[in-house]
Design an enzyme around this catalytic site. Structure first.
Site, mmCIF file in Angstrom:
data_model
loop_
_atom_site.group_PDB
_atom_site.id
_atom_site.type_symbol
_atom_site.label_atom_id
_atom_site.label_comp_id
_atom_site.label_asym_id
_atom_site.label_seq_id
_atom_site.Cartn_x
_atom_site.Cartn_y
_atom_site.Cartn_z
ATOM 1 N N ASP A 1 3.607 12.001 -12.444
ATOM 2 C CA ASP A 1 4.630 10.981 -12.694
ATOM 3 C C ASP A 1 4.215 9.678 -11.993
ATOM 4 O OD1 ASP A 1 8.243 11.067 -12.422
ATOM 5 O OD2 ASP A 1 6.898 9.347 -12.571
ATOM 6 N N GLU B 1 -15.762 3.700 9.074
ATOM 7 C CA GLU B 1 -15.926 5.150 9.043
ATOM 8 C C GLU B 1 -16.688 5.546 7.779
ATOM 9 O OE1 GLU B 1 -12.064 7.292 8.842
ATOM 10 O OE2 GLU B 1 -11.162 5.329 9.160
ATOM 11 N N CYS C 1 -9.692 4.938 11.740
ATOM 12 C CA CYS C 1 -9.142 3.628 11.356
ATOM 13 C C CYS C 1 -8.797 2.738 12.550
ATOM 14 C CB CYS C 1 -7.897 3.800 10.496
ATOM 15 S SG CYS C 1 -8.145 4.916 9.121
ATOM 16 N N HIS D 1 -0.807 0.401 10.900
ATOM 17 C CA HIS D 1 -1.881 0.956 10.068
ATOM 18 C C HIS D 1 -1.218 1.519 8.800
ATOM 19 C CE1 HIS D 1 -5.151 3.154 8.449
ATOM 20 N NE2 HIS D 1 -4.562 4.324 8.618
HETATM 21 N N1 CAA Z 1 9.162 9.697 -7.716
HETATM 22 C C1 CAA Z 1 9.395 9.307 -6.433
HETATM 23 N N2 CAA Z 1 8.743 9.835 -5.360
HETATM 24 C C2 CAA Z 1 7.832 10.809 -5.591
HETATM 25 C C3 CAA Z 1 7.565 11.263 -6.902
HETATM 26 C C4 CAA Z 1 8.268 10.668 -7.980
HETATM 27 N N3 CAA Z 1 8.063 11.053 -9.234
HETATM 28 N N4 CAA Z 1 6.621 12.238 -6.811
HETATM 29 C C5 CAA Z 1 6.329 12.391 -5.499
HETATM 30 N N5 CAA Z 1 7.057 11.518 -4.762
HETATM 31 C C6 CAA Z 1 7.021 11.307 -3.327
HETATM 32 C C7 CAA Z 1 7.047 12.605 -2.518
HETATM 33 O O1 CAA Z 1 8.374 13.058 -2.308
HETATM 34 C C8 CAA Z 1 6.343 12.166 -1.245
HETATM 35 O O2 CAA Z 1 7.244 11.409 -0.447
HETATM 36 P P1 CAA Z 1 7.724 11.993 0.984
HETATM 37 O O3 CAA Z 1 6.490 12.206 1.789
HETATM 38 O O4 CAA Z 1 8.589 10.899 1.518
HETATM 39 O O5 CAA Z 1 8.440 13.252 0.674
HETATM 40 C C9 CAA Z 1 5.303 11.162 -1.741
HETATM 41 O O6 CAA Z 1 5.748 10.730 -3.033
HETATM 42 C C10 CAA Z 1 3.912 11.754 -1.908
HETATM 43 O O7 CAA Z 1 3.992 12.871 -2.751
HETATM 44 P P2 CAA Z 1 3.322 14.245 -2.352
HETATM 45 O O8 CAA Z 1 3.629 14.581 -0.913
HETATM 46 O O9 CAA Z 1 3.631 15.229 -3.370
HETATM 47 O O10 CAA Z 1 1.793 13.810 -2.454
HETATM 48 P P3 CAA Z 1 0.504 14.652 -2.183
HETATM 49 O O11 CAA Z 1 0.806 16.078 -1.889
HETATM 50 O O12 CAA Z 1 -0.402 14.372 -3.298
HETATM 51 O O13 CAA Z 1 -0.123 14.060 -0.827
HETATM 52 C C11 CAA Z 1 -0.755 12.759 0.999
HETATM 53 C C12 CAA Z 1 0.252 12.902 -0.147
HETATM 54 C C13 CAA Z 1 -0.707 14.004 1.889
HETATM 55 C C14 CAA Z 1 -0.399 11.555 1.835
HETATM 56 C C15 CAA Z 1 -2.180 12.604 0.387
HETATM 57 O O14 CAA Z 1 -2.235 11.450 -0.383
HETATM 58 C C16 CAA Z 1 -3.288 12.562 1.411
HETATM 59 O O15 CAA Z 1 -3.805 13.592 1.853
HETATM 60 N N6 CAA Z 1 -3.718 11.327 1.814
HETATM 61 C C17 CAA Z 1 -4.839 11.161 2.754
HETATM 62 C C18 CAA Z 1 -4.386 11.344 4.175
HETATM 63 C C19 CAA Z 1 -3.497 10.240 4.657
HETATM 64 O O16 CAA Z 1 -3.513 9.134 4.165
HETATM 65 N N7 CAA Z 1 -2.711 10.533 5.710
HETATM 66 C C20 CAA Z 1 -1.870 9.534 6.334
HETATM 67 C C21 CAA Z 1 -1.829 9.706 7.836
HETATM 68 S S1 CAA Z 1 -3.471 9.784 8.501
HETATM 69 C C22 CAA Z 1 -3.990 8.156 8.565
HETATM 70 O O17 CAA Z 1 -3.201 7.260 8.509
HETATM 71 C C23 CAA Z 1 -5.472 7.886 8.673
HETATM 72 C C24 CAA Z 1 -5.990 7.436 7.364
HETATM 73 O O18 CAA Z 1 -6.025 6.250 7.062
HETATM 74 C C25 CAA Z 1 -6.489 8.457 6.413
#
Ligand code: CAA
Length: 449
Positions: A31, A83, A120, A244
């Site tokens: 979505d 990185e 980062c 960040h």
């Molecule tokens: N409408 C509205 N919202 C929706 C939606 C929809 N149709 N579908 C999903 N969402 C929301 C979810 O509810 C979720 O929000 P919440 O966390 O508030 O509940 C959000 O969208 C993301 O959805 P998912 O959790 O289902 O997404 P995902 O499982 O694909 O993973 C993630 C999200 C874990 C962040 C993934 O993108 C990831 O692993 N990213 C890399 C790691 C990262 O960035 N971590 C951040 C902290 S670490 C850091 O900051 C260092 C760095 O730079 C990497």
């Protein structure tokens, strides 16, 4: 004591753009709301086949030096934070200096060059190194060039693929800076964590959900540590709070925690008590789980209050506008957040001189750092120059189809040997480009007129 801080900024985005809700989400069977509402992202920036961390860093530094009228002799230090490095010995800063020396008569022969690594947070650590070098009186009147440059790519089908990005932020760190001065006070939250790492591999190993929790925990510790050396923070103290930003949804979570902390025992907490009660105090609970539940309930209420929403829209939302269009730039990300906020202030005609920012950096592995900044007299002119360059670049990006995105990802994947010619999707123009490898495996670059 002389003020030290950021004198000027230049941003260089990767020249390709992936529309996340429009192109990526449908191809993934997702979505679009997950991107626009959940993660808070519209698009990612990607490097074309002739771009990498060196070209983006060198192009950012070149424009910065041109705008500031600098020659190599004016720079006493070049630190690159990344990185995405491709060499365990020769630092990226030597490649960038080599590029710049192609277009300047002078050389960086007496500049100290290095590369900083702590995920980062390394961009902020490089600013720290420059700050300390200047404060120690070792700079001989020269400035430091700090370049945060990354290709934040994840393996295909990793959840992190949604948050990719690529770009560089070049910053000039000087005495009596024109943009922001940095506080001496800093706070740290640091722990040995395995939330996100790249053990000698190109794409990260990530525990995404855990990384979100680790970010919040380290940021909270850093804020407490900051308050132990500076004054207690209050939600009205800062014009903006750049964090960040791996994706804007992460900042939405962090900001709510920060606001709750800052309004505790203030008249704002008192005023909100009628609507949502007072904040649960840990000492009032015998059971940890009950305390956590009460806290969650309070936070759920807090985020719906007008007071919080108004504060968030004014103090935090303006820090996210660039990130929404480019994705995560790892080391550059918090510096995009600052730039984004200051650009908004220019657009709104605000006078920010003398106002303060609270800046929250974070690196996986994991460490958060918090410090304050004070906006300087000539901030507007500096941000106008940066914003004009950035807006032109963002508008000029090439929009990728899904098939092109797959190909570009392969081009930048070190493990894939591509058949046939690698096609360029954009035309280089007055910029440094990657042109292949030399006899010792070094990368080679040239300036295209
Ligand atoms: N409408 C509205 N919202 C929706 C939606 C929809 N149709 N579908 C999903 N969402 C929301 C979810 O509810 C979720 O929000 P919440 O966390 O508030 O509940 C959000 O969208 C993301 O959805 P998912 O959790 O289902 O997404 P995902 O499982 O694909 O993973 C993630 C999200 C874990 C962040 C993934 O993108 C990831 O692993 N990213 C890399 C790691 C990262 O960035 N971590 C951040 C902290 S670490 C850091 O900051 C260092 C760095 O730079 C990497």
């Amino acid at each position: 004591m002389t003020e030290v801080g950021i004198d000027a900024i230049e941003i260089r985005t990767g020249k390709l753009r992936l529309d996340l809700p429009g192109t990526f989400a449908p191809a993934q069977g997702e979505d679009p709301g997950k991107y626009t509402k959940g993660l808070g992202l519209n698009a990612s920036s990607f490097p074309d086949s002739y771009e990498d961390i060196v070209t983006m860093g060198a192009n950012a530094a070149h424009r910065l030096m041109e705008r500031e009228g600098l020659e190599p002799e004016d720079v006493g230090r070049i630190d690159v934070a990344t990185e995405s490095s491709f060499d365990n010995s020769k630092p990226v800063s030597t490649y960038i200096a080599g590029c710049l020396e192609q277009v300047y008569e002078g050389k960086f022969s007496h500049a100290n060059k290095g590369e900083r690594k702590f995920a980062c947070v390394a961009g902020t650590q490089s600013i720290d190194d420059a700050y300390n070098w200047i404060r120690a009186g070792r700079n001989r009147g020269r400035s430091a060039l700090v370049i945060a440059t990354d290709t934040a790519l994840y393996a295909r089908d990793d959840p992190g693929e949604a948050t990719q990005g690529a770009g560089a932020v070049a910053m000039l760190i000087s005495e009596d800076p024109d943009l922001v001065s940095l506080s001496t006070e800093q706070g740290y939250g640091s722990a040995d964590e395995t939330d996100f790492l790249k053990p000698n591999q190109q794409f990260p190993a990530v525990d995404g959900k855990r990384s979100v929790q680790v970010y919040l925990a380290r940021m909270r510790e850093a804020l407490q540590d900051f308050e132990s050396v500076a004054d207690r923070t209050h939600s009205d103290d800062f014009a903006y709070i750049p964090f960040h930003t791996p994706f804007p949804g992460m900042v939405r979570k962090a900001a709510l925690f920060g606001y709750r902390h800052m309004i505790r025992d203030t008249s704002i907490e008192d005023d909100l008590a009628e609507e949502i009660g007072r904040q649960p105090r840990e000492e009032a609970f015998e059971d940890e789980e009950e305390y956590e539940d009460a806290l969650r309930e309070y936070m759920d209420g807090l985020k719906e209050t007008d007071a919080y929403r108004e504060w968030y829209d004014r103090i935090v939302e303006p820090t996210l506008t660039i990130s929404r269009e480019v994705g995560n730039w790892y080391t550059g990300s918090v510096h995009l957040a600052r730039a984004s906020a200051l650009r908004t202030a220019v657009e709104e005609g605000r006078d920010l001189t003398g106002e303060r920012l609270l800046v929250g950096s974070y690196g996986s592995g994991a460490q958060a750092e918090i410090h304050a900044e004070t906006v300087q007299d000539d901030w507007r002119e500096k941000i106008e120059g940066m914003a004009a360059s950035l807006d032109e670049q963002l508008a000029g990006r090439y929009d990728l189809s899904y098939e092109e995105y797959e190909r570009v990802h392969d081009v930048h994947n070190h493990a894939i040997e591509l058949d046939g010619d690698i096609e360029e999707l954009t035309v280089p123009d007055e910029e440094f480009v990657f042109e292949g490898w030399g006899r010792m495996g070094e990368r080679k670059y040239r300036f295209v007129e």
